[in-house]
Motif scaffolding. Sequence first.
Motif, PDB file in Angstrom:
ATOM      1  N   TRP A  30       0.993  -1.152  -0.099  1.00 29.26           N
ATOM      2  CA  TRP A  30      -0.011   0.030   0.014  1.00 29.26           C
ATOM      3  C   TRP A  30       0.935   1.035  -0.116  1.00 29.26           C
ATOM      4  CZ3 TRP A  30       0.796  -3.184   4.074  1.00 29.26           C
ATOM      5  CH2 TRP A  30       1.206  -2.620   5.272  1.00 29.26           C
ATOM      6  N   TRP A  77       1.273  -1.678  11.637  1.00 31.71           N
ATOM      7  CA  TRP A  77      -0.319  -1.370  11.975  1.00 31.71           C
ATOM      8  C   TRP A  77      -0.912  -2.174  12.974  1.00 31.71           C
ATOM      9  CZ3 TRP A  77      -3.319   2.311   9.013  1.00 31.71           C
ATOM     10  CH2 TRP A  77      -2.761   3.013   8.139  1.00 31.71           C
ATOM     11  N   THR A  80      -3.816  -4.732  12.009  1.00 29.46           N
ATOM     12  CA  THR A  80      -3.352  -5.875  11.378  1.00 29.46           C
ATOM     13  C   THR A  80      -2.281  -6.570  11.554  1.00 29.46           C
ATOM     14  OG1 THR A  80      -2.752  -4.455   9.618  1.00 29.46           O
ATOM     15  CG2 THR A  80      -4.663  -5.712   9.068  1.00 29.46           C
ATOM     16  N   MET A  81      -1.274  -6.067  12.366  1.00 34.70           N
ATOM     17  CA  MET A  81       0.115  -6.774  12.508  1.00 34.70           C
ATOM     18  C   MET A  81       0.581  -6.953  13.923  1.00 34.70           C
ATOM     19  SD  MET A  81       1.751  -4.213   9.375  1.00 34.70           S
ATOM     20  CE  MET A  81       0.415  -3.886   8.277  1.00 34.70           C
ATOM     21  N   GLU A 106      -8.411   0.647  11.014  1.00 33.04           N
ATOM     22  CA  GLU A 106      -8.504  -0.448   9.677  1.00 33.04           C
ATOM     23  C   GLU A 106      -9.759  -1.020   9.936  1.00 33.04           C
ATOM     24  OE1 GLU A 106      -4.422  -1.926  11.118  1.00 33.04           O
ATOM     25  OE2 GLU A 106      -4.352  -2.238   9.050  1.00 33.04           O
ATOM     26  N   TRP A 152      -3.183  -9.081   4.061  1.00 33.60           N
ATOM     27  CA  TRP A 152      -3.669  -8.289   5.309  1.00 33.60           C
ATOM     28  C   TRP A 152      -4.618  -8.878   6.113  1.00 33.60           C
ATOM     29  CZ3 TRP A 152      -5.293  -3.248   1.763  1.00 33.60           C
ATOM     30  CH2 TRP A 152      -4.201  -2.889   1.073  1.00 33.60           C
ATOM     31  N   PHE A 195     -13.115  -2.351   2.718  1.00 27.64           N
ATOM     32  CA  PHE A 195     -11.901  -2.142   3.825  1.00 27.64           C
ATOM     33  C   PHE A 195     -11.076  -0.895   3.477  1.00 27.64           C
ATOM     34  CE2 PHE A 195      -7.422  -3.031   4.947  1.00 27.64           C
ATOM     35  CZ  PHE A 195      -7.576  -2.978   6.395  1.00 27.64           C
ATOM     36  N   TRP A 197      -8.717   2.412   5.500  1.00 28.17           N
ATOM     37  CA  TRP A 197      -7.631   2.756   6.786  1.00 28.17           C
ATOM     38  C   TRP A 197      -7.501   4.066   6.679  1.00 28.17           C
ATOM     39  CZ3 TRP A 197      -6.297  -0.250   2.574  1.00 28.17           C
ATOM     40  CH2 TRP A 197      -5.401   0.475   1.708  1.00 28.17           C
TER      41      TRP A 197
HETATM   42  C1  TMO Z   1      -2.047  -2.526   6.587  1.00 28.99           C
HETATM   43  N1  TMO Z   1      -3.152  -1.531   5.823  1.00 28.99           N
HETATM   44  C2  TMO Z   1      -2.714  -0.267   5.980  1.00 28.99           C
HETATM   45  C3  TMO Z   1      -3.309  -1.666   4.698  1.00 28.99           C
HETATM   46  O1  TMO Z   1      -4.396  -1.651   6.532  1.00 28.99           O
END
Ligand code: TMO
Length: 311
Positions: A30, A77, A80-81, A106, A152, A195, A197
């Motif tokens: 992204w 993020w 998601t991570m 997000e 993602w 989706f 963010w």
């Molecule tokens: C990881 N994202 C910013 C695409 O949600």
Amino acid sequence: MLVLAVVIGAPAHAFTPESSDPIKIADNNWSSQKVLARVAQQLLEKLGYQTKVVPADSQGQYAAMGLGDLDLQMEIWEGTMHNSFMKEVKAGRMVDLGSHTATTREDWWYPEYMEEICPGLPDWKALNACAEKFAVPETAPKGRYLAGPVDWIKHDKEKIEALDLNFTVVNAGSAAALFGELKSAYARKEPIVLFNWAPNWVGAEFAGKFVEFPEHEAACVEDPKWGVNPDKTYDCGSPKGGYLKKGAWSGFEKKWSCGYQLIKNIDFTGPMIDQAAAFADVKGLTHDAAATAWIEQHPQEIAAWMPDCAK
Ligand code: TMO
């Protein structure tokens, strides 16, 4: 190399990189991440470091960074991570280089005209009554939730089940495909929930809102008993005001210590990230050129980020 650099007029500072091995910077799919990765790259190169931008999967990159196969990630993020990053931090294989001032969200998002088509939005409880309006042939009679690329990880299937939503997840192949669908739906005022963010360039180009799901708490994703569904986790939205962190391979500080100080100092606000992404996705610059343009327009921030070791 050093002699040549002096002849052609290298910067006047006395700093010499501690290692000439390239710093491998993770490159995701992204635009803001791509531009921030290249801002870090160009600033590290100003200090004299060798660098390489390496394509990386949103989830797999953390294990790779734990092993030192990748060295740096500029956008971690929370929504998601968090899990894949924290696993490496807890094991001592990665270090948390601090949070940007920007906070993140997000989640499911819709264009504002949907509030007439689906009364009750942004409350998630309004979704089921209009699920059929969001349907496409491949999901009918269920509504389509257009998600991002599969790497993602968003747990949307779990969320749909836990909240008993009459929707099916369809993954877009890329960020460009995701927002391409938004653009064409928007032009015709067609139903869409997808989706999105923040920070991102999208909110400034298209009026819209996030769906308000039950407020996120850690227990929602850990304890089935929490929330509206007593048997399932993920009966909530993604974090609001989530963090956006920088992170590195645990050996980074020792190997490239001045670069480490620089990365620690780098701090993007939400509007700074919106602009970085818009240079690429609205103005159409390449990600390299967007990073260069961003640096040119922010001399004060760049000067403040430069560490004493490089002066
Ligand atoms: C990881 N994202 C910013 C695409 O949600």
